[in-house]
Design an enzyme around this catalytic site. Structure first.
Site, short mmCIF file in Angstrom:
data_model
loop_
_atom_site.label_atom_id
_atom_site.label_comp_id
_atom_site.label_asym_id
_atom_site.label_seq_id
_atom_site.Cartn_x
_atom_site.Cartn_y
_atom_site.Cartn_z
CB SER A 50 -0.92 0.01 1.22
OG SER A 50 -0.16 -0.06 2.43
CE LYS A 144 6.76 -18.88 13.27
NZ LYS A 144 6.27 -17.91 14.22
CG HIS A 174 12.00 -19.48 9.83
ND1 HIS A 174 11.08 -18.93 10.70
CD2 HIS A 174 13.15 -19.58 10.53
CE1 HIS A 174 11.66 -18.70 11.86
NE2 HIS A 174 12.91 -19.07 11.78
CD GLU A 212 14.73 -16.25 20.34
OE1 GLU A 212 14.63 -16.48 19.13
OE2 GLU A 212 13.90 -15.57 20.98
CG HIS A 236 9.64 -22.28 15.45
ND1 HIS A 236 9.16 -22.26 14.15
CD2 HIS A 236 10.04 -21.03 15.73
CE1 HIS A 236 9.28 -21.03 13.68
NE2 HIS A 236 9.80 -20.26 14.61
CE LYS A 322 11.09 -13.15 21.55
NZ LYS A 322 12.18 -13.53 20.61
#
Length: 470
Positions: A50, A144, A174, A212, A236, A322
């Site tokens: 857009s 996803k 992925h 992570e 995942h 995380k």
């Protein structure tokens, strides 16, 4: 090729909806450049968004993306990529936008439509493709998440299948394109020595950890709408579990693999609140876009059971979060100790029994742990790891592999409708009914309540920064 099938000739164009967005910038453009360097990208690339851009701005965006990823090291391939680009600016709700896309496609008759856009726009674009005739002979690539829960996943699948046949719908996760994940499937079924031990008789428990060190990195608003359970575990980590737990496919073909993976999800016992520990790192509520009283989890640990002949009674422990102590992904399949204590140290009081370990990231490896006798008269030993595979050169990046496969009509590394819905059915009971998040400190391994979840099975295996261990 039949109008209502996605099989047959490769796609002769790629239409990228959301061309000005973050996903295209960080993942898709570098993947297209890698394909151009390998000489496999020869079709028109139609960027759609857009934003009031022109072709010049899109080319600059692509250039910036590739420089950010690793630089331009093949100017011929880079110039070729830029020459393939087109740009269509328009509103997804406007029929005229899709007619402009049709004009930009020129003689292309088998486009692949990549929906790198918010899931809320999927129905609008799919219906626009149908109304304009752009779905004929076409494929659709959907990012996803595939819904937010079981009901929304069913709705999304119904809308997509009302326009495209199932084998023309490519649901990208992925993670399935990573070399280390693909190796789980290969390692299991290319080696016959694993089968006798790969079951409830020999396996004590299985752990899957994806941790992570970093936080939400400015994506607080997105995380408020998702959370760790939806964002990482339901897709995942469940995919990793399916590859580890599935039965041998009945024949050589990705359809057989999809069927066996779906059976794993269907055999998973639906989660209960007591199977789940949710955590939130200190400072998350100060992130932009995050509610001051947020109960969204940035950490999730759960205990899962698969009610199948092979895995009955074996606990599967999944954990992700995380701001944890490391950035890594590992699988630890712990084997049961010998049934008779012939040697004093054959049942380790501390540490673990024999295990199989898959290191998935940041490096990849497969390792076996076994006890080896020390030199001397006494029958005592040490546990050692035998490495079977390490990182290999020349690996394709996940988006490069998946994008090429989707355009070729190869659905091996994508997710099928029945598997998506069966996975959501497992987590659906705890998406709204659960205990409150537990706080944890940055740089830790999550809230202490997660340790209690797995204490009976020896505690969590924490991935270490180094790949090789003594």
């Amino acid at each position: 090729m039949d109008k209502q099938t996605g099989r047959g000739a490769p796609s002769d164009a790629l239409v990228l909806f959301g061309a000005t967005g973050d996903l295209a910038y960080k993942k898709i453009f570098p993947a297209l450049y890698a394909m151009a360097k390998r000489g496999v990208l020869t079709v028109p690339l139609i960027g759609v968004a857009s934003s009031a851009w022109g072709l010049t701005q899109l080319r600059k965006r692509v250039t910036d993306s590739i420089k950010r990823e690793g630089g331009i090291d093949n100017h011929r391939a880079f110039d070729h990529l830029l020459s393939l680009l087109r740009y269509v600016q328009g509103d997804y709700n406007d029929r005229a936008t899709f007619m402009t896309i049709k004009q930009a496609l020129g003689r292309a008759r088998r486009p692949a439509h990549y929906l790198a856009i918010p899931p809320s726009l999927f129905p609008t674009v799919i219906e626009g493709l149908d109304a304009s005739g752009l779905a004929d002979h076409a494929r659709v690539i959907v990012e996803k998440p595939f819904g937010r829960d079981l009901a929304s996943a069913r709705t999304l699948n119904r809308i997509a299948q009302s326009v495209f046949p199932e084998d023309s719908i490519f649901r990208i996760d992925h993670y399935l394109g990573k070399e280390a994940i693909m190796n789980i499937l290969y390692f299991r079924f290319a080696n016959s020595f694993l089968e006798p031990i790969w079951n409830r008789t020999c396996v004590a428990s299985v752990q899957v950890t994806l941790c992570e060190e970093f936080g939400v990195n400015g994506r607080g608003a997105f995380y408020e709408s998702a959370g760790c359970l939806r964002d990482v575990i339901q897709n995942h980590l469940f995919q990793i579990v399916a590859l580890l737990a599935m039965e041998p496919p009945a024949y050589q073909g990705y359809g057989a693999v999809h069927s066996e993976k779906a059976k794993v999800f269907q055999a998973m016992r639906p989660l209960r609140p007591e199977d789940l520990v949710r955590g939130q790192y200190a400072g998350y509520r100060k992130e932009p876009g995050v509610a001051k009283d947020s109960d969204v989890e940035t950490f999730c640990a759960l205990r899962l059971f698969i009610d199948s002949w092979r895995w009955e009674g074996v606990p599967w422990y999944l954990r992700s979060g995380k701001c944890l102590a490391a950035t890594a992904a590992e699988v630890l399949m712990e084997l049961k100790p010998p049934p008779q204590q012939l040697f004093d140290d054959s049942r380790p009081v501390a540490g673990r029994a024999n295990y199989v370990r898959f290191r998935l990231s940041p490096s990849s490896a497969v390792a076996f742990a076994a006890r080896v006798k020390r030199a001397g008269k006494e029958f005592i030993g040490d546990q050692r790891e035998l490495y079977l595979l390490e990182e290999q050169a020349g690996e394709e990046a996940p988006y490069e592999r998946l994008l090429g496969d989707a355009m070729a009509g190869n659905g091996a590394l994508f997710t099928r409708e029945d598997a998506v819905e069966a996975a959501w059915a497992v987590v659906d009971p705890v998406l709204k009914t659960h205990h409150k998040v537990r706080p944890y400190q940055r740089g830790s391994w999550g809230p202490k309540e997660a340790d209690a979840l797995i204490r009976a099975d020896g505690g969590w295996h924490n991935p270490m920064p180094e790949t090789r261990r003594a």
